[in-house]
Design an enzyme around this catalytic site. Structure first.
Site, short mmCIF file in Angstrom:
data_model
loop_
_atom_site.label_atom_id
_atom_site.label_comp_id
_atom_site.label_asym_id
_atom_site.label_seq_id
_atom_site.Cartn_x
_atom_site.Cartn_y
_atom_site.Cartn_z
N PRO A 231 61.39 -9.96 -7.71
CA PRO A 231 60.39 -9.22 -6.95
C PRO A 231 59.13 -8.96 -7.78
O PRO A 231 59.17 -9.06 -9.01
CB PRO A 231 61.09 -7.89 -6.62
CG PRO A 231 62.45 -7.96 -7.18
CD PRO A 231 62.64 -9.23 -7.89
N GLY A 233 56.24 -7.44 -9.95
CA GLY A 233 56.17 -6.35 -10.92
C GLY A 233 57.36 -6.21 -11.83
O GLY A 233 57.48 -5.25 -12.56
N THR A 234 58.29 -7.19 -11.78
CA THR A 234 59.49 -7.04 -12.59
C THR A 234 59.35 -7.66 -13.97
O THR A 234 60.29 -7.65 -14.74
CB THR A 234 60.70 -7.65 -11.89
OG1 THR A 234 60.32 -8.88 -11.28
CG2 THR A 234 61.23 -6.72 -10.83
N GLY A 235 58.20 -8.22 -14.26
CA GLY A 235 57.99 -8.67 -15.64
C GLY A 235 58.13 -10.16 -15.86
O GLY A 235 58.40 -10.59 -16.97
N THR A 237 55.73 -12.47 -15.57
CA THR A 237 54.58 -12.91 -16.35
C THR A 237 54.66 -12.35 -17.77
O THR A 237 54.32 -13.04 -18.72
CB THR A 237 53.28 -12.48 -15.67
OG1 THR A 237 53.36 -12.82 -14.29
CG2 THR A 237 52.09 -13.16 -16.26
N GLU A 454 62.85 19.01 8.19
CA GLU A 454 63.21 18.64 6.81
C GLU A 454 64.53 19.25 6.39
O GLU A 454 65.34 18.60 5.71
CB GLU A 454 62.11 19.05 5.83
CG GLU A 454 60.72 18.48 6.13
CD GLU A 454 60.69 16.99 6.36
OE1 GLU A 454 61.63 16.27 5.91
OE2 GLU A 454 59.75 16.50 7.00
N ASP A 528 61.32 7.97 10.75
CA ASP A 528 62.76 8.11 10.55
C ASP A 528 63.51 7.17 11.49
O ASP A 528 64.44 6.48 11.08
CB ASP A 528 63.21 9.55 10.86
CG ASP A 528 62.66 10.55 9.86
OD1 ASP A 528 62.29 10.12 8.76
OD2 ASP A 528 62.63 11.74 10.20
C1 NHX Z 1 50.88 13.10 13.25
N1 NHX Z 1 52.19 13.05 11.22
O1 NHX Z 1 50.81 11.88 13.21
C2 NHX Z 1 51.27 13.84 12.02
C3 NHX Z 1 50.09 14.14 11.17
C4 NHX Z 1 58.37 15.26 11.91
C5 NHX Z 1 57.60 17.15 10.53
N2 NHX Z 1 50.63 13.77 14.31
O2 NHX Z 1 60.14 12.34 8.96
O3 NHX Z 1 55.23 13.73 8.94
O4 NHX Z 1 53.92 13.41 12.55
O5 NHX Z 1 61.23 13.78 7.15
C6 NHX Z 1 55.54 6.66 6.47
C7 NHX Z 1 55.75 7.96 6.03
C8 NHX Z 1 54.31 8.24 10.80
C9 NHX Z 1 55.15 6.40 7.78
C10 NHX Z 1 55.51 8.99 6.91
C11 NHX Z 1 54.54 7.21 9.95
C12 NHX Z 1 54.86 9.78 9.08
C13 NHX Z 1 57.94 12.82 8.32
C14 NHX Z 1 54.20 10.58 11.35
C15 NHX Z 1 57.77 14.95 9.52
N3 NHX Z 1 59.90 13.60 7.26
N4 NHX Z 1 55.60 12.35 10.62
C16 NHX Z 1 59.41 12.90 8.23
C17 NHX Z 1 56.00 13.22 9.69
C18 NHX Z 1 53.45 12.89 11.61
C19 NHX Z 1 54.48 9.53 10.38
C20 NHX Z 1 54.94 7.44 8.64
C21 NHX Z 1 55.10 8.74 8.21
C22 NHX Z 1 57.46 15.67 10.78
C23 NHX Z 1 57.48 13.49 9.58
C24 NHX Z 1 54.24 11.95 10.74
ZN ZN Z 2 62.02 13.07 9.02
#
Ligand code: NHX
Ligand code: ZN
Length: 692
Positions: A231, A233-235, A237, A454, A528
């Protein structure tokens, strides 16, 4: 790193450039002579006579140089007086030219001639005056040529600026960076942490070049090439750089994309040139980084038809590596992160016959890598490197370097004397989760629902056997997320079905908590759910773990199928859908049941979270009690500790034996001879160089 010299052609006369220049000069000469052949310089009397008898119909007077040019009429052209000899033989002139004795008289003269000609019924002579001299005309002759030269110069400048190698006339030359005795990389194998097995393989290749006879005496052939796969970044190069630093042979380094150029045939020419150079320098090592740029399987990529050029390049490489030409003493190293995409012909014995896997670092490797990078950083003496390594599961060597640098930056920003634990935590958070968003305004109600979500994750992962060890839970917005539960993934080698189910349950825990404790759900759980669904699909389609479709794998790891056809029937598609749905629903119900059972604990965590915004492993432990399952990471650390102790013990015993031998005169002699047998090049006694 010392600036490696670009490889330029040392015999400029052999260069095509001179050939082109000659052609252009010849063209210039022709252009000049062709026009020159049409002008006959005559004396003023001849000019006067000719004008008077109607040999010219137009006169241009150059007032500055005091000359006049007459354009000959049909009648004038036939006049043998104006014939003259040039490179093409005797020709008629188109113009005559003469120096005017005194300027002011010319108009009178012309008027005279015109009245005489008018009387004879011949057309009058037209006159124009031009300030400019012959010099001006010269400019008109040579202007276009100068422009062409300027253009070519500009082009060649531009080309060399982009690609090196010096100008458009050198496109077919390889642009390999050459490292040899005079300019070495200052990377050695000691700078490469972890990668124990890969290092052994690579060191063997260096050994091949250092004493080939040791291998050839036994009839072994020196390998042609080795492919470093792993993958980003694993070194890979870095490993190659270490080879360049340690092998006492020239090292030619190129990137796969260097072979790709807009001109047809250039890639193949560069490959041939690279190997030609290498053969001249043999024994030596060629390193091609990102070889997938040229080595992708032929005829298999979606935009077919446009890749002929790449195929030519690849074919050139195939023939150079294992053609009729013998290239003894040239070993090819190449790096890629997509070995499955490479052409099979490239991987067969005789070409890149060894594949060296460079994996993401394991826990103990990460400790080593941290130690390498921390050499240059002023860290707090109490910094727990082991804990850092635990919290960076899935990080590559490059990621770890980034963490160290980011931590130092954070410490500098806070005007600290040394980099401490908090800076490293901030760095990891920043790299994994993105920037903290303190400006986001969150109401108390919102805070409570984020905390509920959470706390749901935290509770479920704590109470399931394979749930990842929790580090902390936060409701401080960071990147796109409003809150997050942070884990130190275990990095399991064998993943039982239950581990996948537990992970899905943990992911669904957030949404489940929303439903159980808030009575309604929000959009926030989309990420999630995405991750959870991916796991469920993999469980069914890749791992063959579902009840209805056991032991079936519908994935295609070769990447040859472009996904146009599904390898299963419509009925199976339905079953897959149903299985994925069933599994997710089961885990969701399980999460809800656990949350209902542990509602008081969950609510405690939630309230603590609302109060403090960030809570840690120990806070959760206080509420939910110690986890009953042993973490794999702990076990690894125990194994590692025992290993270190064992090694220390062995070293101690060896010392004692040495002490014994001091009194044993028989053993003394062979001991002194031993250093003579050791290869002078690898001296294990020297301390690692701290020259970075
Ligand atoms: C919004 N964000 O979009 C707001 C700002 C359910 C309390 N209205 O699951 O923050 O709702 O456990 C990668 C990382 C979408 C991709 C985070 C795509 C977050 C995060 C939407 C918590 N923690 N959701 C969670 C959350 C949101 C989102 C992502 C991402 C929430 C949840 C984001
Ligand atoms: Zn979540």
């Amino acid at each position: 790193m010392a600036q490696p010299k670009r490889n330029r052609n040392k015999r400029p006369l052999k260069n095509l450039y001179w050939f082109y220049a000659l052609i252009i000069l010849a063209l210039c000469a022709l252009y000049y002579f062709q026009d020159g052949s049409q002008v006959k310089t005559v004396d003023w009397t001849t000019f006067e006579q000719g004008a008077a008898q109607g040999d010219v119909d137009k006169i241009v007077v150059f007032s500055e140089s005091g000359t006049a040019e007459g354009f000959l009429t049909k009648q004038g052209e036939k006049n043998p007086k104006y014939e003259f000899q040039n490179a093409m033989g005797i020709t008629d002139a188109k113009k005559i030219k003469a120096t005017i004795p005194s300027n002011d008289k010319i108009q009178d003269k012309i008027d005279q001639w015109n009245s005489a000609l008018g009387a004879e019924g011949k057309p009058e002579i037209k006159v124009t005056y031009e300030k400019g001299s012959d010099l001006m005309k010269l400019f008109w002759y040579f202007g276009p040529i100068i422009l062409i030269f300027a253009f070519m110069y500009f082009m060649s400048k531009r080309m060399s600026g982009g690609a090196g190698g010096g100008g458009i006339f050198n496109v077919g030359k390889s642009k390999a960076l050459v490292f040899d005795k005079n300019n070495k990389t200052n990377v050695t194998f000691k700078d490469v942490a972890g990668l124990a097995e890969a290092k052994v393989e690579i060191e063997e290749i260096v050994e091949f070049l250092k004493n080939p006879q040791r291998y050839t005496e036994l009839g072994a052939k020196i390998p042609r090439g080795a492919l470093l796969v792993g993958p980003p970044g694993t070194g890979k190069t870095l490993l190659a750089k270490a080879v360049a630093g340690e092998a006492n042979v020239p090292f030619l380094s190129m990137s796969g994309s260097d072979f790709v150029e807009m001109f047809v045939g250039v890639g193949a020419a560069r490959v041939r040139d690279l190997f030609k150079q290498a053969k001249e320098k043999a024994p030596c090592i060629i390193f091609i980084d990102e070889i997938d740029a040229v080595g992708r399987a032929r005829g298999k990529n979606p935009n077919m038809g446009s890749n002929d050029e790449r195929e030519n390049t690849l074919n050139a490489m195939l023939t150079e590596m294992d053609g009729f030409q013998s290239n003894n003493g040239v070993i090819c190293l190449a790096a890629t992160n997509r070995a499955d995409m490479l052409d099979k012909a490239l991987l067969r014995p005789g070409r890149f016959d060894r594949q060296i896997y460079v994996d993401l670092p394991e826990l103990t490797d990460r400790i080593e890598i941290f130690n390498v990078h921390l050499r240059n950083i002023k860290v707090n003496s109490k910094l727990d490197v082991e804990q850092l390594a635990r919290q960076t599961q899935g990080f590559s060597g490059a990621d770890i370097a980034n963490v160290c640098n980011e931590a130092a930056l954070i410490a500098a920003r806070n005007e600290k004397e040394e980099v401490d634990w908090d800076d490293f935590m901030g760095a990891i958070d920043r790299i994994v989760g993105g920037l903290e968003k303190k400006s986001r305004i969150i109401t108390d109600d919102e805070k409570k629902s984020i905390a509920t979500h959470e706390a749901g994750h935290a509770t479920i992962s704590w109470l399931t056997q394979y749930g990842n060890p929790l580090l902390k839970v936060t409701i401080v917005p960071r990147g796109r997320a409003l809150g997050a539960a942070w884990y130190a993934p275990e990095g399991r080698q064998i993943v039982p079905t239950q581990a996948l189910l537990d992970e899905m349950c943990g992911l669904l825990g957030g949404r489940a908590a929303e439903e159980v404790f808030l009575g309604e759900v929000g959009t926030g759980a989309s990420n999630d759910l995405e991750r959870c669904t991916k796991i469920a699909r993999a469980l069914v389609l890749v791992y063959g773990m579902s009840d209805k479709l056991p032991n079936l794998n519908y994935s295609d790891s070769t990447g040859q199928d472009m996904g146009f056809t599904k390898p299963y029937s419509e009925e199976t598609a339905k079953i897959i859908d149903d299985e994925v749905k069933r599994i997710i629903n089961e885990q969701y119900d399980r999460a809800k049941n656990i949350l209902k059972e542990y509602a008081t604990q969950h609510n405690k965590i939630r309230d603590l979270l609302v109060e403090r915004e960030v809570i840690f492993h120990d806070d959760v432990e206080e509420i939910l009690g110690k986890r009953q399952w042993k973490s794999r990471t702990d076990e690894i650390m125990e194994i590692n500790k025992k290993d270190i102790e064992k090694k220390a013990q062995e070293a101690k015993e060896n010392d004692e034996h040495e002490f014994d031998s001091l009194f044993d005169k028989k053993k003394k002699k062979p001991k002194k001879e031993e250093p003579a047998l050791v290869d002078q090049d690898d001296d294990p006694g020297t301390p690692p160089p701290f020259n970075k």
